[in-house]
Design a protein around this motif. Sequence first.
Motif, PDB file in Angstrom:
ATOM      1  N   GLY A   9     -77.999   6.448 -13.598  1.00  0.00           N
ATOM      2  CA  GLY A   9     -77.180   5.425 -12.947  1.00  0.00           C
ATOM      3  C   GLY A   9     -75.817   5.299 -13.569  1.00  0.00           C
ATOM      4  N   ASP A  10     -75.155   4.206 -13.213  1.00  0.00           N
ATOM      5  CA  ASP A  10     -73.768   4.017 -13.620  1.00  0.00           C
ATOM      6  C   ASP A  10     -73.513   2.556 -13.948  1.00  0.00           C
ATOM      7  OD1 ASP A  10     -73.070   6.733 -12.272  1.00  0.00           O
ATOM      8  OD2 ASP A  10     -73.977   5.526 -10.703  1.00  0.00           O
ATOM      9  N   HIS A  17     -65.914   8.434  -9.950  1.00  0.00           N
ATOM     10  CA  HIS A  17     -64.873   9.465  -9.861  1.00  0.00           C
ATOM     11  C   HIS A  17     -65.469  10.869  -9.930  1.00  0.00           C
ATOM     12  CE1 HIS A  17     -65.447   9.704 -14.193  1.00  0.00           C
ATOM     13  NE2 HIS A  17     -65.096   8.428 -14.342  1.00  0.00           N
ATOM     14  N   GLY A  19     -65.580  12.966 -12.277  1.00  0.00           N
ATOM     15  CA  GLY A  19     -66.356  13.204 -13.501  1.00  0.00           C
ATOM     16  C   GLY A  19     -67.813  12.833 -13.279  1.00  0.00           C
ATOM     17  N   SER A  24     -73.211  14.031 -13.010  1.00  0.00           N
ATOM     18  CA  SER A  24     -74.512  13.467 -12.672  1.00  0.00           C
ATOM     19  C   SER A  24     -74.817  13.373 -11.165  1.00  0.00           C
ATOM     20  CB  SER A  24     -74.617  12.080 -13.325  1.00  0.00           C
ATOM     21  OG  SER A  24     -75.806  11.448 -13.015  1.00  0.00           O
ATOM     22  N   GLN A 117     -62.169   3.826 -28.402  1.00  0.00           N
ATOM     23  CA  GLN A 117     -61.466   3.831 -27.108  1.00  0.00           C
ATOM     24  C   GLN A 117     -61.130   2.408 -26.642  1.00  0.00           C
ATOM     25  OE1 GLN A 117     -63.640   6.151 -24.102  1.00  0.00           O
ATOM     26  NE2 GLN A 117     -62.923   4.711 -22.560  1.00  0.00           N
ATOM     27  N   TYR A 118     -62.049   1.487 -26.852  1.00  0.00           N
ATOM     28  CA  TYR A 118     -61.810   0.100 -26.424  1.00  0.00           C
ATOM     29  C   TYR A 118     -61.012  -0.694 -27.459  1.00  0.00           C
ATOM     30  CZ  TYR A 118     -65.319   0.953 -22.837  1.00  0.00           C
ATOM     31  OH  TYR A 118     -66.008   1.461 -21.776  1.00  0.00           O
ATOM     32  N   VAL A 148     -77.417  13.308 -16.439  1.00  0.00           N
ATOM     33  CA  VAL A 148     -76.310  12.562 -17.052  1.00  0.00           C
ATOM     34  C   VAL A 148     -75.208  13.486 -17.552  1.00  0.00           C
ATOM     35  CG1 VAL A 148     -77.416  10.452 -17.901  1.00  0.00           C
ATOM     36  CG2 VAL A 148     -77.675  12.570 -19.193  1.00  0.00           C
ATOM     37  N   GLY A 149     -74.050  12.900 -17.845  1.00  0.00           N
ATOM     38  CA  GLY A 149     -72.973  13.625 -18.514  1.00  0.00           C
ATOM     39  C   GLY A 149     -73.292  13.768 -19.997  1.00  0.00           C
ATOM     40  N   ILE A 184     -70.807  20.536 -15.265  1.00  0.00           N
ATOM     41  CA  ILE A 184     -69.714  20.236 -16.189  1.00  0.00           C
ATOM     42  C   ILE A 184     -70.050  18.907 -16.848  1.00  0.00           C
ATOM     43  CG2 ILE A 184     -67.250  19.682 -16.333  1.00  0.00           C
ATOM     44  CD1 ILE A 184     -66.966  21.764 -14.076  1.00  0.00           C
ATOM     45  N   ARG A 186     -68.657  17.246 -19.202  1.00  0.00           N
ATOM     46  CA  ARG A 186     -67.574  16.296 -19.460  1.00  0.00           C
ATOM     47  C   ARG A 186     -66.311  16.809 -18.784  1.00  0.00           C
ATOM     48  NH1 ARG A 186     -67.236  16.305 -24.792  1.00  0.00           N
ATOM     49  NH2 ARG A 186     -68.438  14.432 -25.274  1.00  0.00           N
ATOM     50  N   LEU A 187     -65.968  16.211 -17.674  1.00  0.00           N
ATOM     51  CA  LEU A 187     -64.747  16.620 -16.960  1.00  0.00           C
ATOM     52  C   LEU A 187     -63.552  15.963 -17.636  1.00  0.00           C
ATOM     53  CD1 LEU A 187     -63.649  18.118 -14.386  1.00  0.00           C
ATOM     54  CD2 LEU A 187     -63.691  15.879 -13.265  1.00  0.00           C
ATOM     55  N   LYS A 195     -61.756  13.046 -21.493  1.00  0.00           N
ATOM     56  CA  LYS A 195     -62.749  12.594 -20.517  1.00  0.00           C
ATOM     57  C   LYS A 195     -62.088  11.846 -19.372  1.00  0.00           C
ATOM     58  CE  LYS A 195     -67.002   9.889 -20.114  1.00  0.00           C
ATOM     59  NZ  LYS A 195     -67.151   8.464 -20.080  1.00  0.00           N
ATOM     60  N   SER A 199     -62.170   3.695 -17.571  1.00  0.00           N
ATOM     61  CA  SER A 199     -61.449   2.838 -18.515  1.00  0.00           C
ATOM     62  C   SER A 199     -60.132   3.454 -18.984  1.00  0.00           C
ATOM     63  CB  SER A 199     -62.316   2.535 -19.724  1.00  0.00           C
ATOM     64  OG  SER A 199     -63.621   2.267 -19.305  1.00  0.00           O
TER      65      SER A 199
HETATM   66  P1  ATP Z   1     -66.801   3.552 -18.442  1.00  0.00           P
HETATM   67  O1  ATP Z   1     -65.525   4.121 -18.967  1.00  0.00           O
HETATM   68  O2  ATP Z   1     -66.658   2.227 -17.794  1.00  0.00           O
HETATM   69  O3  ATP Z   1     -67.957   3.654 -19.423  1.00  0.00           O
HETATM   70  P2  ATP Z   1     -67.588   6.019 -17.302  1.00  0.00           P
HETATM   71  O4  ATP Z   1     -66.529   6.718 -16.509  1.00  0.00           O
HETATM   72  O5  ATP Z   1     -67.934   6.495 -18.680  1.00  0.00           O
HETATM   73  O6  ATP Z   1     -67.187   4.510 -17.277  1.00  0.00           O
HETATM   74  P3  ATP Z   1     -70.380   5.469 -16.779  1.00  0.00           P
HETATM   75  O7  ATP Z   1     -70.804   4.555 -15.705  1.00  0.00           O
HETATM   76  O8  ATP Z   1     -70.420   5.002 -18.195  1.00  0.00           O
HETATM   77  O9  ATP Z   1     -68.901   5.977 -16.446  1.00  0.00           O
HETATM   78  O10 ATP Z   1     -71.203   6.837 -16.684  1.00  0.00           O
HETATM   79  C1  ATP Z   1     -72.048   7.170 -15.594  1.00  0.00           C
HETATM   80  C2  ATP Z   1     -72.522   8.610 -15.654  1.00  0.00           C
HETATM   81  O11 ATP Z   1     -71.461   9.511 -15.373  1.00  0.00           O
HETATM   82  C3  ATP Z   1     -73.029   9.033 -17.048  1.00  0.00           C
HETATM   83  O12 ATP Z   1     -74.102   9.913 -16.859  1.00  0.00           O
HETATM   84  C4  ATP Z   1     -71.860   9.759 -17.643  1.00  0.00           C
HETATM   85  O13 ATP Z   1     -72.266  10.708 -18.614  1.00  0.00           O
HETATM   86  C5  ATP Z   1     -71.272  10.447 -16.429  1.00  0.00           C
HETATM   87  N1  ATP Z   1     -69.838  10.671 -16.597  1.00  0.00           N
HETATM   88  C6  ATP Z   1     -68.880   9.715 -16.710  1.00  0.00           C
HETATM   89  N2  ATP Z   1     -67.665  10.269 -16.878  1.00  0.00           N
HETATM   90  C7  ATP Z   1     -67.861  11.627 -16.878  1.00  0.00           C
HETATM   91  C8  ATP Z   1     -66.995  12.771 -17.000  1.00  0.00           C
HETATM   92  N3  ATP Z   1     -65.683  12.634 -17.157  1.00  0.00           N
HETATM   93  N4  ATP Z   1     -67.541  14.014 -16.943  1.00  0.00           N
HETATM   94  C9  ATP Z   1     -68.878  14.182 -16.763  1.00  0.00           C
HETATM   95  N5  ATP Z   1     -69.755  13.139 -16.635  1.00  0.00           N
HETATM   96  C10 ATP Z   1     -69.260  11.894 -16.689  1.00  0.00           C
END
Ligand code: ATP
Length: 329
Positions: A9-10, A17, A19, A24, A117-118, A148-149, A184, A186-187, A195, A199
């Motif tokens: 989930g998310d 987006h 990514g 995922s 990051q935050y 998951v990513g 991929i 980590r896009l 990443k 955020s």
């Molecule tokens: P936030 O910055 O608010 O944490 P996020 O973009 O990291 O948002 P999440 O909701 O935390 O998104 O992540 C949801 C899923 O998407 C996770 O499995 C995460 O690993 C994957 N994911 C998020 N960003 C990327 C990315 N850039 N590349 C690949 N997977 C990603």
Amino acid sequence: MKKGRILTGDRPTGPLHLGHYVGSLANRVKLQDEYETFIIIADVQALTTNFEHPERLPEDVRQVAMDNLAVGLDPEKTTILVQSMVPEIAELTIVYSMLVTVNVLRHNPTIKTEAKQYGYKEVSYGFLGYPVSQAADITFCKANLVPVGVDQVPHLELTRKLVRRFNELYKPVLVEPEAMVGEIGRLIGLDGNAKMSKSLGNCIYLSDSAEEVAQKVSMAITDPARMRRNDLGHPNVCTVFTYHKAFNSTFVPELKKECETAGIGCVDCKKRLASALNGLLDPIRERRAKYEADPKLLDEILSAGTARAREEGRKTMADVREAMHLDYF
Ligand code: ATP
Ligand code: MG
């Protein structure tokens, strides 16, 4: 017969987006026929960083639900649930919180990266502990696979440890899940940042219009050594080329050659990327429009999914209570 259960989930902290898609969502869609699939909209986890703005959640929860449906998850086959409305997840989180030390949580590499990051000097108890709550998200429905990513892999390791510890200490009633990282893991962001992240504001959203996509791609970072049209390019250091590899793979050998020989300029290369991305996003936009036009349907999907998830949560918590001798009467 299904091969097992998926939970992933998310966080509803904004729209999803590209990514998310490669990390995922694409796997979720691909696997929904083989696995019984649960998609969690992790609103409590969103609060670990956005606790000052709970008023955004109702809209963000719906947007994330629509993104999942728009990429092709079928609500007839998958269960989409809202985390805070399955209280069994919170109960299980408390149980797990006894089985992990604060030190282990502090050393989690994803927690460290995100805290930086935050800009947190100190982290809240909830933020430090979100991987524990995530273990409960995954295991309340006894999922065995988690698409998951790559940033989530350390969290999955913790989940596995917690399950093993619980099963050894009490009774083997919980299921140890495995991570499945997308093509991929980590896009990178359009700005070349490590990443693409909601955020960091460097995203192409699944809900962006074709014009927004073209505009964002036109601003993306390319090979810094290629200043003029006739300079030879270095695709391996170019953000746009990374995106071609992810979303336009058929044309990668050709584009690589053209870039290295200055046969194609960055402007045209970006146009070709935008058109490939819009080709991927067009059907997603179409499905999204259907749900946007019918908010009642979306709420029905979420409330039915949440009810279904609660049933699983009740069953698992009954097992957990029994294993821990907490089933007094
Ligand atoms: P936030 O910055 O608010 O944490 P996020 O973009 O990291 O948002 P999440 O909701 O935390 O998104 O992540 C949801 C899923 O998407 C996770 O499995 C995460 O690993 C994957 N994911 C998020 N960003 C990327 C990315 N850039 N590349 C690949 N997977 C990603
Ligand atoms: Mg995240």
